[in-house]
Design a protein around this motif. Structure first.
Motif, PDB file in Angstrom:
ATOM      1  N   PRO A 108       0.269   3.762  10.642  1.00 51.96           N
ATOM      2  CA  PRO A 108      -0.254   3.162   9.409  1.00 51.96           C
ATOM      3  C   PRO A 108      -0.444   1.645   9.472  1.00 51.96           C
ATOM      4  O   PRO A 108      -1.488   1.138   9.056  1.00 51.96           O
ATOM      5  CB  PRO A 108       0.779   3.551   8.346  1.00 51.96           C
ATOM      6  N   VAL A 109       0.550   0.896   9.993  1.00 51.92           N
ATOM      7  CA  VAL A 109       0.480  -0.571   9.970  1.00 51.92           C
ATOM      8  C   VAL A 109       0.644  -1.116  11.385  1.00 51.92           C
ATOM      9  O   VAL A 109       1.557  -0.713  12.110  1.00 51.92           O
ATOM     10  CB  VAL A 109       1.584  -1.174   9.072  1.00 51.92           C
ATOM     11  N   ILE A 147      -2.826  10.474  -0.442  1.00 45.67           N
ATOM     12  CA  ILE A 147      -2.886   9.829  -1.751  1.00 45.67           C
ATOM     13  C   ILE A 147      -2.463   8.383  -1.562  1.00 45.67           C
ATOM     14  O   ILE A 147      -1.382   8.103  -1.051  1.00 45.67           O
ATOM     15  CB  ILE A 147      -1.951  10.523  -2.756  1.00 45.67           C
ATOM     16  N   HIS A 148      -3.309   7.431  -1.975  1.00 47.94           N
ATOM     17  CA  HIS A 148      -2.999   6.036  -1.710  1.00 47.94           C
ATOM     18  C   HIS A 148      -3.376   5.148  -2.895  1.00 47.94           C
ATOM     19  O   HIS A 148      -4.245   5.482  -3.695  1.00 47.94           O
ATOM     20  CB  HIS A 148      -3.703   5.544  -0.436  1.00 47.94           C
ATOM     21  N   ASP A 205      -2.757  -7.933   9.456  1.00 52.10           N
ATOM     22  CA  ASP A 205      -2.392  -6.529   9.608  1.00 52.10           C
ATOM     23  C   ASP A 205      -3.612  -5.621   9.450  1.00 52.10           C
ATOM     24  O   ASP A 205      -4.530  -5.912   8.680  1.00 52.10           O
ATOM     25  CB  ASP A 205      -1.365  -6.114   8.554  1.00 52.10           C
ATOM     26  N   PHE A 206      -3.574  -4.518  10.189  1.00 50.07           N
ATOM     27  CA  PHE A 206      -4.455  -3.391   9.907  1.00 50.07           C
ATOM     28  C   PHE A 206      -3.638  -2.337   9.184  1.00 50.07           C
ATOM     29  O   PHE A 206      -2.437  -2.178   9.421  1.00 50.07           O
ATOM     30  CB  PHE A 206      -5.008  -2.786  11.203  1.00 50.07           C
ATOM     31  N   PHE A 207      -4.314  -1.607   8.299  1.00 52.37           N
ATOM     32  CA  PHE A 207      -3.675  -0.451   7.668  1.00 52.37           C
ATOM     33  C   PHE A 207      -4.661   0.706   7.714  1.00 52.37           C
ATOM     34  O   PHE A 207      -5.817   0.560   7.321  1.00 52.37           O
ATOM     35  CB  PHE A 207      -3.282  -0.727   6.222  1.00 52.37           C
ATOM     36  N   VAL A 208      -4.194   1.850   8.197  1.00 52.40           N
ATOM     37  CA  VAL A 208      -5.038   3.040   8.282  1.00 52.40           C
ATOM     38  C   VAL A 208      -4.587   4.045   7.226  1.00 52.40           C
ATOM     39  O   VAL A 208      -3.422   4.460   7.205  1.00 52.40           O
ATOM     40  CB  VAL A 208      -4.973   3.682   9.678  1.00 52.40           C
ATOM     41  N   VAL A 209      -5.509   4.397   6.346  1.00 52.47           N
ATOM     42  CA  VAL A 209      -5.272   5.476   5.384  1.00 52.47           C
ATOM     43  C   VAL A 209      -5.744   6.772   6.036  1.00 52.47           C
ATOM     44  O   VAL A 209      -6.946   6.977   6.227  1.00 52.47           O
ATOM     45  CB  VAL A 209      -6.030   5.235   4.066  1.00 52.47           C
ATOM     46  N   ASN A 210      -4.804   7.599   6.419  1.00 50.80           N
ATOM     47  CA  ASN A 210      -5.158   8.850   7.077  1.00 50.80           C
ATOM     48  C   ASN A 210      -5.865   9.788   6.115  1.00 50.80           C
ATOM     49  O   ASN A 210      -5.787   9.649   4.889  1.00 50.80           O
ATOM     50  CB  ASN A 210      -3.891   9.511   7.632  1.00 50.80           C
ATOM     51  N   ILE A 255       0.865  -1.181   0.000  1.00 47.72           N
ATOM     52  CA  ILE A 255       0.000   0.000   0.000  1.00 47.72           C
ATOM     53  C   ILE A 255       0.899   1.227   0.000  1.00 47.72           C
ATOM     54  O   ILE A 255       1.818   1.344   0.815  1.00 47.72           O
ATOM     55  CB  ILE A 255      -0.928   0.014   1.220  1.00 47.72           C
ATOM     56  N   THR A 256       0.647   2.115  -0.941  1.00 45.28           N
ATOM     57  CA  THR A 256       1.414   3.346  -1.052  1.00 45.28           C
ATOM     58  C   THR A 256       0.575   4.496  -0.528  1.00 45.28           C
ATOM     59  O   THR A 256      -0.567   4.677  -0.945  1.00 45.28           O
ATOM     60  CB  THR A 256       1.805   3.617  -2.516  1.00 45.28           C
ATOM     61  N   CYS A 257       1.133   5.245   0.420  1.00 43.36           N
ATOM     62  CA  CYS A 257       0.473   6.440   0.957  1.00 43.36           C
ATOM     63  C   CYS A 257       1.427   7.613   0.825  1.00 43.36           C
ATOM     64  O   CYS A 257       2.530   7.583   1.395  1.00 43.36           O
ATOM     65  CB  CYS A 257       0.081   6.242   2.416  1.00 43.36           C
ATOM     66  N   ASP A 258       0.981   8.611   0.077  1.00 43.93           N
ATOM     67  CA  ASP A 258       1.817   9.765  -0.228  1.00 43.93           C
ATOM     68  C   ASP A 258       3.155   9.267  -0.797  1.00 43.93           C
ATOM     69  O   ASP A 258       3.171   8.659  -1.840  1.00 43.93           O
ATOM     70  CB  ASP A 258       1.973  10.661   0.995  1.00 43.93           C
TER      71      ASP A 258
END
Length: 274
Positions: free
Chosen positions: A110-111, A74-75, A65-70, A52-55
């Protein structure tokens, strides 16, 4: 230009989106293109692995895993595993504001892995699965989502990290993405978009690829193919007409790119989805 992904909450009493996504291995990175929105997005990976790409950051995630997109990040998603399955919860910012906290002003880790949060997600999925409870379902769902958000705030917020204001570069890339979405139906030179956001074409091209994980031309074609998918499923226009409506002047080029991006010919896609 401030175009970004808009979430339509069908029930105002339940301002949430909960869905399960299954991704198959992509031979290239052309399946999911970058987007952003102001609502927080929580992903719980239940099978497989992916990136997962964020910014400007890339994160590897796997089962459990959990992943939070703030907010406003941009993701995009990519997997090279045979199967990548995750549950996605999107919480409308209005719900958070009503409960006296603002996810635009909080940055989350994030993770991470969190058994308590996993149990809450399972309870929420149960409430969204038929047969539905006949009484107090709305109250139960809202209570569980509030518990999820409270757990996130207490255990996975980053209180010592200042709220990230968009850098000038990220703001320019977001502006460029919005411009591409609004103008992709016509010839769209890189120079035009770079000038629109006020960057040199070489700097813009390099940074656009670094942040979105796509070249400018690839991204434009992905946006065009997404529009073509909607038109193929929703109306009876000729395939050549659809290609031209989406910015492809040459039908064979449209067919080739569509097949590369979607994995099937436009005619096959129409047959499956019309």
């Amino acid at each position: 230009m401030s175009t970004y992904e808009t979430h339509i909450m069908k029930d105002p009493t339940l301002p949430f989106i909960l869905h399960k996504s299954t991704r198959l291995r992509a031979t290239n990175r052309n399946r999911i293109h970058a987007n952003w929105h102001e609502n927080i997005e929580i992903l719980y990976i239940t099978q497989g692995s992916g990136v997962i790409t964020c910014d400007t950051h890339h994160y590897e995630v796997c089962e459990g895993d959990f992943f939070v997109v703030n907010a406003n990040s941009i993701h995009s998603f990519h997997t090279e595993a045979p199967l990548f399955i995750y549950h996605c919860l999107i919480v409308d910012r209005s719900f958070c504001l009503t409960n006296h906290f603002d996810t635009n002003q909080i940055r989350f880790q994030p993770v991470f892995q969190d058994p308590e949060l996993a149990e809450l997600m399972q309870r929420l999925r149960d409430e969204y699965s038929p047969p539905y409870r006949t009484a107090f379902r709305v109250q139960m769902i809202r209570a569980i989502v509030l518990q999820i958000m409270a757990r996130l705030c207490c255990a996975h917020s980053l209180p010592d990290e200042p709220v990230r204001a968009d850098t000038h570069l990220l703001a320019c890339i977001k502006q460029a993405i919005g411009y591409i979405h609004s103008q992709s139906h016509r010839d769209l030179p890189l120079e035009e978009v770079a000038a629109f956001v006020g960057l040199s074409k070489f700097y813009f091209a390099r940074e656009f690829r670094r942040i979105t994980d796509h070249t400018f031309v690839t991204y434009v074609n992905l946006v065009r193919c997404e529009r073509a998918k909607r038109l193929l499923a929703e109306n009876n226009m000729q395939i050549g007409e659809i290609g031209r409506a989406c910015g492809f002047e040459n039908q064979s080029y449209f067919t080739r790119l569509f097949r590369k991006s979607v994995g099937m010919l436009p005619s096959e896609y129409r047959h499956r989805h019309s």
